[in-house]
Write a protein that holds these residues in place. Structure first.
Motif, PDB file in Angstrom:
ATOM      1  N   ILE A 171      61.431  24.751  43.580  1.00 51.82           N
ATOM      2  CA  ILE A 171      61.546  26.215  43.579  1.00 51.82           C
ATOM      3  C   ILE A 171      60.850  26.804  44.808  1.00 51.82           C
ATOM      4  CG2 ILE A 171      60.907  28.337  42.337  1.00 51.82           C
ATOM      5  CD1 ILE A 171      61.230  26.704  39.713  1.00 51.82           C
ATOM      6  N   TYR A 172      59.661  26.298  45.120  1.00 53.48           N
ATOM      7  CA  TYR A 172      59.007  26.871  46.310  1.00 53.48           C
ATOM      8  C   TYR A 172      59.316  26.060  47.579  1.00 53.48           C
ATOM      9  CZ  TYR A 172      54.824  23.843  45.427  1.00 53.48           C
ATOM     10  OH  TYR A 172      53.963  22.807  45.214  1.00 53.48           O
ATOM     11  N   ARG A 173      60.347  25.263  47.487  1.00 60.03           N
ATOM     12  CA  ARG A 173      60.944  24.516  48.604  1.00 60.03           C
ATOM     13  C   ARG A 173      59.947  23.615  49.339  1.00 60.03           C
ATOM     14  NH1 ARG A 173      64.722  24.789  52.879  1.00 60.03           N
ATOM     15  NH2 ARG A 173      63.036  24.065  54.190  1.00 60.03           N
ATOM     16  N   GLU A 174      59.066  23.012  48.550  1.00 59.70           N
ATOM     17  CA  GLU A 174      58.271  21.954  49.169  1.00 59.70           C
ATOM     18  C   GLU A 174      59.121  20.689  49.193  1.00 59.70           C
ATOM     19  OE1 GLU A 174      54.088  22.001  48.609  1.00 59.70           O
ATOM     20  OE2 GLU A 174      53.972  19.813  48.524  1.00 59.70           O
ATOM     21  N   GLU A 175      60.070  20.642  48.254  1.00 58.43           N
ATOM     22  CA  GLU A 175      61.045  19.542  48.212  1.00 58.43           C
ATOM     23  C   GLU A 175      62.447  20.127  48.241  1.00 58.43           C
ATOM     24  OE1 GLU A 175      60.276  16.465  48.318  1.00 58.43           O
ATOM     25  OE2 GLU A 175      58.166  16.410  47.732  1.00 58.43           O
ATOM     26  N   ARG A 176      63.393  19.305  48.651  1.00 60.33           N
ATOM     27  CA  ARG A 176      64.806  19.694  48.626  1.00 60.33           C
ATOM     28  C   ARG A 176      65.515  18.798  47.633  1.00 60.33           C
ATOM     29  NH1 ARG A 176      66.854  21.551  54.000  1.00 60.33           N
ATOM     30  NH2 ARG A 176      65.052  21.912  55.313  1.00 60.33           N
ATOM     31  N   PRO A 177      66.508  19.330  46.936  1.00 57.63           N
ATOM     32  CA  PRO A 177      67.237  18.470  45.982  1.00 57.63           C
ATOM     33  C   PRO A 177      68.063  17.408  46.709  1.00 57.63           C
ATOM     34  CG  PRO A 177      68.269  20.624  46.126  1.00 57.63           C
ATOM     35  CD  PRO A 177      67.030  20.701  46.960  1.00 57.63           C
ATOM     36  N   SER A 178      68.181  16.232  46.082  1.00 54.38           N
ATOM     37  CA  SER A 178      69.042  15.194  46.669  1.00 54.38           C
ATOM     38  C   SER A 178      70.499  15.555  46.402  1.00 54.38           C
ATOM     39  CB  SER A 178      68.733  13.824  46.051  1.00 54.38           C
ATOM     40  OG  SER A 178      67.362  13.570  46.127  1.00 54.38           O
ATOM     41  N   GLU A 179      70.725  16.163  45.244  1.00 54.74           N
ATOM     42  CA  GLU A 179      72.075  16.651  44.891  1.00 54.74           C
ATOM     43  C   GLU A 179      71.913  17.982  44.173  1.00 54.74           C
ATOM     44  OE1 GLU A 179      74.303  13.821  42.543  1.00 54.74           O
ATOM     45  OE2 GLU A 179      73.728  12.197  43.916  1.00 54.74           O
ATOM     46  N   GLY A 180      72.987  18.771  44.165  1.00 58.17           N
ATOM     47  CA  GLY A 180      72.950  20.052  43.475  1.00 58.17           C
ATOM     48  C   GLY A 180      72.295  21.138  44.312  1.00 58.17           C
ATOM     49  N   SER A 181      72.105  22.296  43.668  1.00 53.80           N
ATOM     50  CA  SER A 181      71.531  23.407  44.424  1.00 53.80           C
ATOM     51  C   SER A 181      70.450  24.138  43.632  1.00 53.80           C
ATOM     52  CB  SER A 181      72.635  24.396  44.813  1.00 53.80           C
ATOM     53  OG  SER A 181      73.139  25.022  43.659  1.00 53.80           O
ATOM     54  N   VAL A 182      69.511  24.706  44.373  1.00 56.60           N
ATOM     55  CA  VAL A 182      68.439  25.506  43.765  1.00 56.60           C
ATOM     56  C   VAL A 182      68.517  26.897  44.393  1.00 56.60           C
ATOM     57  CG1 VAL A 182      65.944  25.784  43.487  1.00 56.60           C
ATOM     58  CG2 VAL A 182      66.945  23.491  43.475  1.00 56.60           C
ATOM     59  N   GLU A 183      68.731  27.884  43.531  1.00 54.65           N
ATOM     60  CA  GLU A 183      68.759  29.262  44.036  1.00 54.65           C
ATOM     61  C   GLU A 183      67.543  30.008  43.517  1.00 54.65           C
ATOM     62  OE1 GLU A 183      72.187  31.700  43.413  1.00 54.65           O
ATOM     63  OE2 GLU A 183      73.525  30.255  44.359  1.00 54.65           O
ATOM     64  N   VAL A 184      66.883  30.699  44.415  1.00 55.95           N
ATOM     65  CA  VAL A 184      65.734  31.531  44.026  1.00 55.95           C
ATOM     66  C   VAL A 184      65.982  32.918  44.605  1.00 55.95           C
ATOM     67  CG1 VAL A 184      63.230  31.852  44.173  1.00 55.95           C
ATOM     68  CG2 VAL A 184      64.180  29.542  44.044  1.00 55.95           C
ATOM     69  N   ALA A 185      65.924  33.909  43.756  1.00 51.95           N
ATOM     70  CA  ALA A 185      66.183  35.304  44.160  1.00 51.95           C
ATOM     71  C   ALA A 185      67.520  35.408  44.895  1.00 51.95           C
ATOM     72  CB  ALA A 185      65.041  35.822  45.024  1.00 51.95           C
ATOM     73  N   GLY A 186      68.495  34.666  44.395  1.00 51.15           N
ATOM     74  CA  GLY A 186      69.847  34.741  44.954  1.00 51.15           C
ATOM     75  C   GLY A 186      70.036  33.971  46.253  1.00 51.15           C
ATOM     76  N   ARG A 187      69.037  33.227  46.704  1.00 45.67           N
ATOM     77  CA  ARG A 187      69.166  32.467  47.959  1.00 45.67           C
ATOM     78  C   ARG A 187      69.144  30.975  47.676  1.00 45.67           C
ATOM     79  NH1 ARG A 187      67.410  35.704  52.265  1.00 45.67           N
ATOM     80  NH2 ARG A 187      68.417  34.137  53.572  1.00 45.67           N
ATOM     81  N   ASP A 188      70.096  30.266  48.262  1.00 44.39           N
ATOM     82  CA  ASP A 188      70.104  28.809  48.160  1.00 44.39           C
ATOM     83  C   ASP A 188      68.952  28.289  49.033  1.00 44.39           C
ATOM     84  OD1 ASP A 188      70.525  26.100  48.328  1.00 44.39           O
ATOM     85  OD2 ASP A 188      72.710  26.253  48.498  1.00 44.39           O
ATOM     86  N   THR A 189      67.968  27.706  48.405  1.00 49.20           N
ATOM     87  CA  THR A 189      66.749  27.342  49.156  1.00 49.20           C
ATOM     88  C   THR A 189      67.013  26.279  50.239  1.00 49.20           C
ATOM     89  OG1 THR A 189      66.153  25.705  47.497  1.00 49.20           O
ATOM     90  CG2 THR A 189      65.179  27.895  47.269  1.00 49.20           C
ATOM     91  N   CYS A 190      68.084  25.493  50.037  1.00 52.47           N
ATOM     92  CA  CYS A 190      68.385  24.450  51.028  1.00 52.47           C
ATOM     93  C   CYS A 190      68.869  25.030  52.348  1.00 52.47           C
ATOM     94  CB  CYS A 190      69.456  23.512  50.500  1.00 52.47           C
ATOM     95  SG  CYS A 190      68.760  22.299  49.421  1.00 52.47           S
ATOM     96  N   ARG A 191      69.397  26.237  52.265  1.00 46.45           N
ATOM     97  CA  ARG A 191      69.988  26.816  53.476  1.00 46.45           C
ATOM     98  C   ARG A 191      69.036  27.752  54.208  1.00 46.45           C
ATOM     99  NH1 ARG A 191      76.022  28.013  51.175  1.00 46.45           N
ATOM    100  NH2 ARG A 191      76.603  25.826  50.933  1.00 46.45           N
ATOM    101  N   LEU A 192      67.797  27.737  53.798  1.00 47.64           N
ATOM    102  CA  LEU A 192      66.846  28.669  54.411  1.00 47.64           C
ATOM    103  C   LEU A 192      66.141  28.034  55.613  1.00 47.64           C
ATOM    104  CD1 LEU A 192      65.124  30.150  51.224  1.00 47.64           C
ATOM    105  CD2 LEU A 192      66.977  31.148  52.549  1.00 47.64           C
ATOM    106  N   ALA A 193      65.976  28.832  56.643  1.00 47.73           N
ATOM    107  CA  ALA A 193      65.183  28.386  57.795  1.00 47.73           C
ATOM    108  C   ALA A 193      63.702  28.464  57.407  1.00 47.73           C
ATOM    109  CB  ALA A 193      65.451  29.290  58.993  1.00 47.73           C
TER     110      ALA A 193
END
Lengths: 297, 230
Positions: free
Chosen positions: B48-70
């Motif tokens: 959730i706080y993007r210390e890790e990234r999912p190997s599969e699937g997606s995590v959205e927090v406040a409407g943002r896909d955390t994997c796609r964040l700079a």
């Protein structure tokens, strides 16, 4: 970047340097020592050049003509030169006078000279340059004399002057090159200090990352540390060179024999060069390490 | 507020921490994340706080896909969160007040605002009298309350807590949970990772139960088992 963020970065950076004062002092000492070599080389080069300029200015040029050149050509050139700026006097020395001058200077050679059928001493002009003329202008004048019609050689008493000036130029170049090389060394020193500083504040930085501190806020203080270490090292090196200059000046004042020295502190351009090199080195060293650390997050 | 969609997290050497986990926690919600040690609770929070990234699937927090964040966007997102770590993660060299203001400073708040907020949250957790104490001079419960004060000081939209009562006695756990309840009352979304059944019974809230990295229905059963309503 907001002013507040900048202020925080600067105060945090300075505070970190103060906390790790032992490490800060060691890093400053290393950077100072390295840049001192460059500063002293630049100081030596500048003072050598100034001393040579002051003491080694050629006063008289001898202008020689080709064998076929008529005496009238020398007389005509002498007439024109007398009206030229910077020339105090021009004397036409005919062949016989040249021979007599030589024998007056070296009487033990008279037997050898008497054996010669022809007079081997060519006629020439003795051009005396005014005292106020600077060395650079004297060199120009010498070149101009060489370009005159019928002139085959211009001899002056400035051979050692030119050699010493060339030596001063070489020392200056070496000083500049050393400055650049030592900047690389300073980069590595600052990188090492930053790495240690990062390790000391590892927990703090980890918390900063997870609470969402902006990257500039996290890395900024380290960059400030690098800049301060770099600039501080260069300024201390400058101070060391100033100390050497003051010491040499006092020595020259006490000993009349050293009165020929033309002493001056490191010029502003050289100080600027050293500080620029060291600031760039400090910034680069810190950024390099911080960038590596940031990638881990 | 938080949406996990088919999230699998695999660490190096093939250790699977989460398998195909999906759930949604609405804005203003309050949920417990439960399960035995090693079930993947901390991994969920880290995702959730993007210390890790999912190997599969997606995590959205406040409407943002955390994997796609700079990186800068991740930091901006984290500034909207408060995180209470299992080990507190207080800075040993700084006193209580500095531990709280440090976070506010990192978030760019002015000095006066930092002082006011820190005093306010320390008062809320009942530690305004220990402001100048170092973490090592505090009890476990007090340290945890400082960690909570630090997490809520910036008035976050989302509060994540990893075993916040793990090392505390029952009385202190209730005290801490009451602080969370008050914060939730202000509209903050809260997700608490815990394996303390007492808290689940006492505070009847939504339960996301993890077993071996999978979400199971046991959580619903636990909630159905009931307890004292808050």
């Amino acid at each position: 970047m907001s002013l507040r963020l900048l202020r925080m970065m600067v105060s945090d950076g300075l505070l970190a340097l103060l906390r790790g004062r032992g490490l800060t002092a060691a890093a400053l000492l290393i950077i100072t020592l390295t840049f001192s070599v460059s500063a002293l080389a630049l100081l030596a080069a500048g003072n050598l050049a100034a001393t040579v300029e002051l003491n080694g200015r050629p006063g008289v040029f001898r202008v020689y003509f080709g064998e076929e050149a008529p005496d009238s050509e020398a007389v005509e050139l002498a007439r024109r030169l007398r009206h030229r700026d910077g020339i105090a006097s021009v004397t036409v020395v005919r062949a016989g006078q040249a021979r007599d001058d030589f024998l007056a200077a070296f009487p033990e050679m008279s037997a050898g000279v008497d054996l010669l059928v022809d007079n081997p001493f060519p006629p020439h002009l003795e051009v005396t340059v005014a005292d106020a003329v600077a060395s650079a202008r004297r060199r120009e004048l010498r070149a101009a004399l060489g370009d005159e019609e019928g002139v085959v050689a211009v001899l002056g008493d400035d051979l050692w002057t030119r050699r010493l000036l060339e030596l001063a130029r070489l020392i200056r170049r070496a000083g500049l090159a050393a400055g650049l090389a030592f900047a690389l060394a300073a980069t590595l020193v600052v990188a090492g200090v930053t790495r240690l500083s990062l390790a000391t504040r590892r927990d703090e930085i980890a918390v900063m990352w997870v609470v969402g501190a902006p990257r500039a806020f996290i890395s900024g203080p380290f960059v400030v540390e690098g800049v301060v270490l770099g600039a501080g090292g260069a300024l201390l090196a400058w101070a060391a060179s100033w100390g050497v200059f003051r010491g040499a000046s006092m020595l020259a004042e006490e000993h009349p024999l050293l009165g020929f020295l033309a002493l001056a502190p490191l010029p502003a351009s050289s100080v600027l060069f050293l500080v620029s090199c060291s600031v760039v080195a400090g910034t680069a060293g810190a950024l390099l390490t911080v960038h590596q650390a940031a990638r881990a997050h | 507020m938080i949406t996990f969609q088919g999230v699998t997290k695999m660490y190096e050497q093939g250790v699977v921490a989460l398998r195909n986990v999906s759930f949604h926690l609405e804005k203003g919600g309050f949920a417990f994340l439960t399960g035995p040690s090693g079930a993947g609770k901390t991994t969920v929070l880290k995702l959730i706080y993007r210390e890790e990234r999912p190997s599969e699937g997606s995590v959205e927090v406040a409407g943002r896909d955390t994997c796609r964040l700079a990186v800068s966007q991740v930091q901006r997102l984290r500034r909207r969160m408060g995180i209470v770590f299992q080990d507190g993660r207080l800075i040993d060299s700084r006193d209580v007040f500095e531990n709280v203001t440090f976070v506010l400073r990192a978030q760019g708040l002015a000095l006066r605002a930092r002082k006011e907020r820190a005093l306010n949250v320390l008062r809320q957790v009942g530690l305004s009298h220990r402001m100048r104490s170092l973490p090592r001079q505090l009890s476990g419960g007090e340290q945890q309350r400082v960690a909570i004060a630090r997490a809520v000081a910036a008035d976050p939209d989302l509060l994540l807590a990893d075993e916040p009562t793990g090392n505390l006695d029952r009385e202190m756990s209730v005290e801490i949970m009451e602080i969370f309840r008050r914060i939730h009352g202000r509209g903050t979304t809260i997700l608490i990772a815990t394996h303390d059944p007492f808290l689940l019974r006492k505070y009847r809230r939504r339960v996301l139960h993890l077993e071996d990295g999978c979400l199971t229905d046991k959580g619903v059963e636990k909630m159905a088992a009931g307890g004292d309503a808050p």
